[in-house]
Design a protein around this motif. Structure first.
Motif, PDB file in Angstrom:
ATOM      1  N   LEU A 120     -31.845  25.269   6.175  1.00 19.29           N
ATOM      2  CA  LEU A 120     -30.651  25.171   5.339  1.00 19.29           C
ATOM      3  C   LEU A 120     -30.949  25.472   3.879  1.00 19.29           C
ATOM      4  O   LEU A 120     -30.117  26.064   3.172  1.00 19.29           O
ATOM      5  N   ASP A 121     -32.118  25.098   3.418  1.00 16.01           N
ATOM      6  CA  ASP A 121     -32.496  25.424   2.043  1.00 16.01           C
ATOM      7  C   ASP A 121     -32.675  26.931   1.885  1.00 16.01           C
ATOM      8  O   ASP A 121     -32.321  27.507   0.846  1.00 16.01           O
ATOM      9  N   ASP A 122     -33.217  27.588   2.916  1.00 20.04           N
ATOM     10  CA  ASP A 122     -33.359  29.049   2.876  1.00 20.04           C
ATOM     11  C   ASP A 122     -31.985  29.720   2.796  1.00 20.04           C
ATOM     12  O   ASP A 122     -31.796  30.694   2.046  1.00 20.04           O
ATOM     13  N   LEU A 123     -31.024  29.204   3.556  1.00 19.78           N
ATOM     14  CA  LEU A 123     -29.679  29.776   3.511  1.00 19.78           C
ATOM     15  C   LEU A 123     -29.044  29.578   2.137  1.00 19.78           C
ATOM     16  O   LEU A 123     -28.334  30.461   1.641  1.00 19.78           O
ATOM     17  N   GLN A 124     -29.293  28.425   1.526  1.00 15.33           N
ATOM     18  CA  GLN A 124     -28.784  28.175   0.182  1.00 15.33           C
ATOM     19  C   GLN A 124     -29.375  29.187  -0.807  1.00 15.33           C
ATOM     20  O   GLN A 124     -28.649  29.777  -1.621  1.00 15.33           O
ATOM     21  N   SER A 165     -34.941  15.586  -0.392  1.00 19.21           N
ATOM     22  CA  SER A 165     -34.215  16.833  -0.158  1.00 19.21           C
ATOM     23  C   SER A 165     -32.714  16.578  -0.254  1.00 19.21           C
ATOM     24  O   SER A 165     -32.208  15.574   0.260  1.00 19.21           O
ATOM     25  N   TYR A 166     -31.990  17.495  -0.906  1.00 22.91           N
ATOM     26  CA  TYR A 166     -30.534  17.362  -1.010  1.00 22.91           C
ATOM     27  C   TYR A 166     -29.849  17.669   0.315  1.00 22.91           C
ATOM     28  O   TYR A 166     -28.706  17.237   0.563  1.00 22.91           O
ATOM     29  N   VAL A 167     -30.521  18.411   1.192  1.00 23.25           N
ATOM     30  CA  VAL A 167     -29.898  18.948   2.408  1.00 23.25           C
ATOM     31  C   VAL A 167     -29.307  17.862   3.306  1.00 23.25           C
ATOM     32  O   VAL A 167     -28.136  17.957   3.718  1.00 23.25           O
TER      33      VAL A 167
END
Length: 558
Positions: A120-124, A165-167
């Motif tokens: 999800l961080d990669d997508l962000q 992590s914010y995710v």
């Protein structure tokens, strides 16, 4: 640009007084329905709407757009026509694509938290460098926009395991928001209990708190801003929704999803107007060279007008408005809505055509498959409907409407199988029972019905397997034991018959017929003593067959 803390405080503040926050529904002199957080005499919006009809409002918005040379589209709704659909109208020929939602949910349930954070961080990061990646990012977080209450525990475990992590906070915020609406329900405020409104407020506060954590770690999270717009809108505060949208677009001016969500907040149903919507959509065209999806917003006022017409059953007018909305580009949500509208007009093939196209554009919403399954049942394409309803159920496991249609399909296949068996068509009946079992493989009664059809086909081995499965699923299924007795008697397998009646009697020792049947097996085996003993038990329980057998054979026992 940094996030302004007062903005978050404002969004949270509107949630803390549920007793004083409500949504008013009112209708103007022209019959146009409105929603607001204030009574009509105090209503304030970003721009006071002109009091015109739903259709004329959408029309005037486009005329204004034409005059400003924002679009070359003509204002009058065209005759409803569907462009040729490149996708097949036979859902059985469409392989379901890999699902991001199902993949991420699986990782969550497996507690693969680090993997989730990374993905999800990669997508962000991708969405920050390339606005076209925003689609994939919002699709991924849609995984957690669910009423499935079983996900709360793993979401909280995720937050606790990786608090840096914010995710996981963002994922849980999406979940809390949806839970709030699940508790509130979709009825008007006047028809909603105070306890439901308070329950919604509790969850929206939880979502807002998690979002504050997210934005303290990642100030560029458009998913967070979009959700904050939703929270403000849910409580009827256009001002807060506008402030959040402005803050988000200062960071990412070409974001489609923030703008689309704010357009909903200023729709007539939430105290705005179609003119406001169209004016806002026109402004978005300035960024269309960076994000072509923004052109789709031009159709949103028409789509919203169509929804209002569909609500009151004006399906033909709704069809025209949906078609006009789609003239600005293929919005998968509008395609789904037009397909649903066609279903209600009993134009089932048109419905399937639109739903096929919607699914080809966005394959992650179970509702799309649900409505296509509905249309397929009307065309008696039940096998295709089964595939779609199972896909819908996988994507939305807690959806009651999907569960209801699934139950209907099971019952319909069972009924068809039963009728075919009565008409001495056991092979066709078997096909129907197998179809029902695709949806409900743990249904003991269906396995019993299947066994009877196998017997009619003289397929005793298959019948025996079906009966044993039925008994495993329901150890009290008396009819299955009786039929199993009959099949095994054909083989003279008295020992196995006795074993199964032993099992049944252990579950239900008060069924006198079971002792009669077990006694019969003992008799055929040659164990007269046990046969008479069972007949005596049945006789003492008042069973007439037991009495007859006991009187007939008791003299043979010393």
């Amino acid at each position: 640009m940094s996030i302004q803390r007062p903005l978050l405080i404002l969004c949270c503040f509107i949630l803390i007084q549920p007793a004083h926050s409500q949504i008013y529904k009112w209708v103007d002199a022209n019959g146009q329905m409105h929603f607001s957080d204030r009574p009509p005499e105090q209503r304030h919006s970003l721009k006071e709407p002109t009091k015109i009809s739903v259709k004329e409002s959408a029309k005037s918005s486009v005329e204004e757009s034409d005059n400003n040379k924002k679009t070359a589209s003509k204002p009058n709704p065209p005759t409803p026509q569907r462009a040729p659909n490149l996708a097949t109208t036979d859902s059985s020929q469409q392989a379901y694509p890999p699902s991001t939602v199902l993949k991420l949910r699986g990782l969550l349930l497996e507690h693969q938290f680090e993997t989730l954070n990374r993905l999800l961080d990669d997508l962000q990061a991708q969405s920050e460098s390339n606005i076209s990646a925003e689609d994939a990012l919002f699709t991924a977080y849609a995984t957690f926009d669910t009423e499935d209450s079983s996900l709360e525990a793993p979401l909280t475990a995720w937050v606790n395991t990786t608090p840096g992590s914010y995710v996981p906070f963002l994922a849980r915020a999406k979940y809390f928001y949806r839970q709030g609406w699940a508790i509130r329900g979709g009825k008007w405020s006047s028809e909603t209990k105070q306890k439901q409104l308070e329950g919604m407020t509790v969850y929206l506060n939880k979502a807002a708190k998690d979002l504050e954590t997210v934005l303290s770690m990642n100030k560029q999270s458009m998913v967070s801003y979009s959700l904050l717009v939703s929270i403000a809108s849910s409580m009827g505060s256009q001002e807060s929704a506008a402030a959040v949208a402005d803050q988000a677009l200062a960071i990412s001016p070409a974001s489609y999803y923030v703008r689309a969500r704010y357009l909903q907040a200023i729709s007539p149903r939430w105290g705005g107007s179609f003119e406001q919507m169209q004016a806002y959509a026109n402004l978005a065209l300035k960024q269309a060279s960076k994000n072509p999806n923004l052109k789709l917003l031009q159709g949103d006022s028409y789509a919203d007008a169509a929804d209002l017409k569909a609500i009151i059953g004006a399906y033909s007018v709704a069809e025209e408005l949906y078609t006009k909305a789609l003239s600005y580009g293929e919005n998968h949500r509008t395609l789904m809505d037009r397909g649903k509208n066609s279903y209600r007009r009993e134009n089932y093939q048109d419905a399937i055509t639109d739903l096929n196209r919607a699914i080809s554009l966005y394959s992650e919403d179970g509702k799309y498959y649900y409505w296509r399954a509905h249309a397929l049942t009307k065309l008696e394409q039940y096998d295709d409907a089964i595939s779609d309803i199972e896909r819908a159920r996988a994507l939305r496991p807690s959806d009651k409407s999907i569960a209801k249609l699934r139950r209907w399909l099971i019952d319909e296949y069972t009924r068809q199988g039963y009728e075919l068996k009565k008409k001495y068509k056991p092979a066709e009946a078997l096909s129907k029972f197998d179809s029902a079992l695709r949806l409900d493989p743990e249904n003991a009664y269906l396995h019993y019905r299947k066994a009877r059809a196998h017997i009619d086909e003289n397929q005793l081995d298959s019948a025996l397997l079906a009966l044993k499965k039925s008994i495993v699923l329901d150890p009290n299924a008396f009819d299955s034991y009786l039929l199993l007795d009959w099949v095994l008697a054909k083989r003279k397998d008295w020992n196995q018959i006795i074993t199964y009646w032993d099992q049944y009697i252990a579950f239900d020792p008060n069924n006198s017929r079971a002792y009669v049947e077990r006694g019969g097996a003992y008799y055929h085996k040659g164990d007269i003593h046990s046969a008479v003993s069972n007949a005596k038990i049945a006789a003492e329980m008042g069973n007439p067959e037991g009495k007859e057998a006991y009187e007939k054979f008791r003299h043979r026992v010393r």
